[in-house]
Enzyme design. Structure first.
Site, PDB file in Angstrom:
ATOM      1  N   CYS A 119     124.033   7.007  11.242  1.00  0.00           N
ATOM      2  CA  CYS A 119     124.520   5.684  11.636  1.00  0.00           C
ATOM      3  C   CYS A 119     123.510   4.893  12.455  1.00  0.00           C
ATOM      4  O   CYS A 119     123.661   3.679  12.619  1.00  0.00           O
ATOM      5  CB  CYS A 119     125.837   5.812  12.394  1.00  0.00           C
ATOM      6  SG  CYS A 119     127.126   6.688  11.471  1.00  0.00           S
ATOM      7  N   HIS A 252     126.657  -0.764  15.883  1.00  0.00           N
ATOM      8  CA  HIS A 252     127.160   0.045  14.773  1.00  0.00           C
ATOM      9  C   HIS A 252     128.678  -0.018  14.791  1.00  0.00           C
ATOM     10  O   HIS A 252     129.316   0.162  15.826  1.00  0.00           O
ATOM     11  CB  HIS A 252     126.665   1.484  14.927  1.00  0.00           C
ATOM     12  CG  HIS A 252     127.379   2.466  14.061  1.00  0.00           C
ATOM     13  ND1 HIS A 252     127.569   2.258  12.715  1.00  0.00           N
ATOM     14  CD2 HIS A 252     127.979   3.655  14.352  1.00  0.00           C
ATOM     15  CE1 HIS A 252     128.238   3.291  12.208  1.00  0.00           C
ATOM     16  NE2 HIS A 252     128.492   4.139  13.176  1.00  0.00           N
ATOM     17  N   ASN A 282     133.601   2.130   8.910  1.00  0.00           N
ATOM     18  CA  ASN A 282     132.290   2.614   9.316  1.00  0.00           C
ATOM     19  C   ASN A 282     131.445   2.836   8.064  1.00  0.00           C
ATOM     20  O   ASN A 282     131.701   3.760   7.297  1.00  0.00           O
ATOM     21  CB  ASN A 282     132.450   3.921  10.106  1.00  0.00           C
ATOM     22  CG  ASN A 282     131.146   4.496  10.609  1.00  0.00           C
ATOM     23  OD1 ASN A 282     130.073   4.094  10.187  1.00  0.00           O
ATOM     24  ND2 ASN A 282     131.239   5.457  11.512  1.00  0.00           N
TER      25      ASN A 282
END
Length: 325
Positions: A119, A252, A282
């Protein structure tokens, strides 16, 4: 002349299939897994996500995002002399997704490689491309994050399968006499590898271990909030700026509580927080450039704004980039 790099254009792409929490809850119920729209929203802030079709790869998602970024930058594929592709779900073991993307875009000859920092991947990739431009190794780079995380989700585990989606985001980074990327700060600590991982590998034409994503959510949350604040403050210090200089925080998009906690620690009003996790879930390495492009196209982020981009992911990796847009 001192060389810098600036973001000249942004782009993004989402696969057409949008899956709401209600859709996902109904699908999971057929497996005997119980969840609900309310349960997911309260814990994550996610309302929907997009899933790619079974034959769609990360480079397939990346290509239209890159074309959109090139259009925004006013350049063509022939102008690109570097491709840095952040992904944890590449098309195949090798060659890199970057090389496959390069061919799809009609580019040949320039360096093209993947960055694997989960990520945090886009922050890592942007830092690498910035460094190469500053040293004169490239003048115009495609920096892209793309993922098909739906392929590695265990749909019998409601604590993880509700969190992730597929998508892509990209920027064109150009050489400039004016600073754009002001400072970066990257870190990793492998002792935390086990709290977020896919503990499998390929051997003898079989998957050894477990090819599904595993996560200790509480451990990730606790670690993420602290390191994101530290990375942001270190980046500001390197640039000679303070938190009052930040116009937008583009984190993020993992969990709304992590994002809001980070904003509060940086003393930023929540109105300065770019949030797309509610619509996209996500998307790992794609989440920062996807959120960035969304805010640019909505007219919130404008030329001259100062942005803090930051991410944290499996590895454990984390980092931040301060940008004059």
């Amino acid at each position: 002349m001192t060389l810098y790099s600036r973001i000249a254009g942004t782009g993004s792409y989402l696969p057409p299939r949008r899956v709401t929490n209600a859709d996902l809850a109904a699908e999971l119920a057929t497996r005997g897994v119980e969840t609900s729209d309310q349960w997911i929203i309260e814990r994550t802030g996610i309302r929907s996500r997009h899933f790619a079709g079974p034959d769609v790869t990360s480079s397939d998602l990346a290509a239209p995002a890159c074309r959109q970024a090139m259009d925004a930058a006013g350049c063509t594929a022939q102008d690109i002399d570097l491709i840095v592709f952040a992904t944890s779900t590449p098309d195949m073991v090798f060659p890199s997704a970057a090389c496959i993307l390069q061919n799809k875009l009609g580019i040949a000859g320039c360096p093209a490689f993947d960055v694997q920092a989960v990520c945090s991947g886009f922050v890592y990739a942007l830092t690498v491309a910035d460094a190469m431009i500053r040293t004169g190794s490239a003048r115009r780079a495609l920096v892209v994050g793309a993922e098909v995380f739906s392929r590695i989700l265990d749909f019998n585990d409601r604590t993880t399968c509700v969190l992730f989606g597929d998508g892509a985001g990209a920027v064109v980074l150009e050489a400039s006499e004016t600073p754009g990327i002001l400072a970066t700060d990257l870190h990793a600590d492998g002792k935390h590898a086990g709290i977020l991982c896919v503990p499998g590998n390929v051997s003898g034409n079989q998957v050894l271990g477990d090819a599904f994503l595993k996560m200790d959510g509480q451990a990730v949350f606790k670690l993420a909030v602290g390191v994101l604040e530290d990375a942001a403050r270190a980046t500001l210090a390197k640039a000679g700026r303070t938190d009052v200089d930040i116009d937008w925080l583009v984190p993020h998009q993992a969990n709304i509580r992590i994002m809001q906690s980070t904003a509060k620690k940086l003393k930023l009003p929540l109105e300065k927080l770019i949030v797309t996790v509610d619509q996209h879930g996500n998307t790992s390495a794609a989440s920062i450039p996807l959120a960035l492009d969304t805010a640019v196209r909505e007219g919130r982020i404008r030329k001259g704004d100062t942005l803090m981009l930051e991410g944290v992911g499996g590895g454990f990796t984390w980092g931040a980039v301060l940008v004059d847009f």
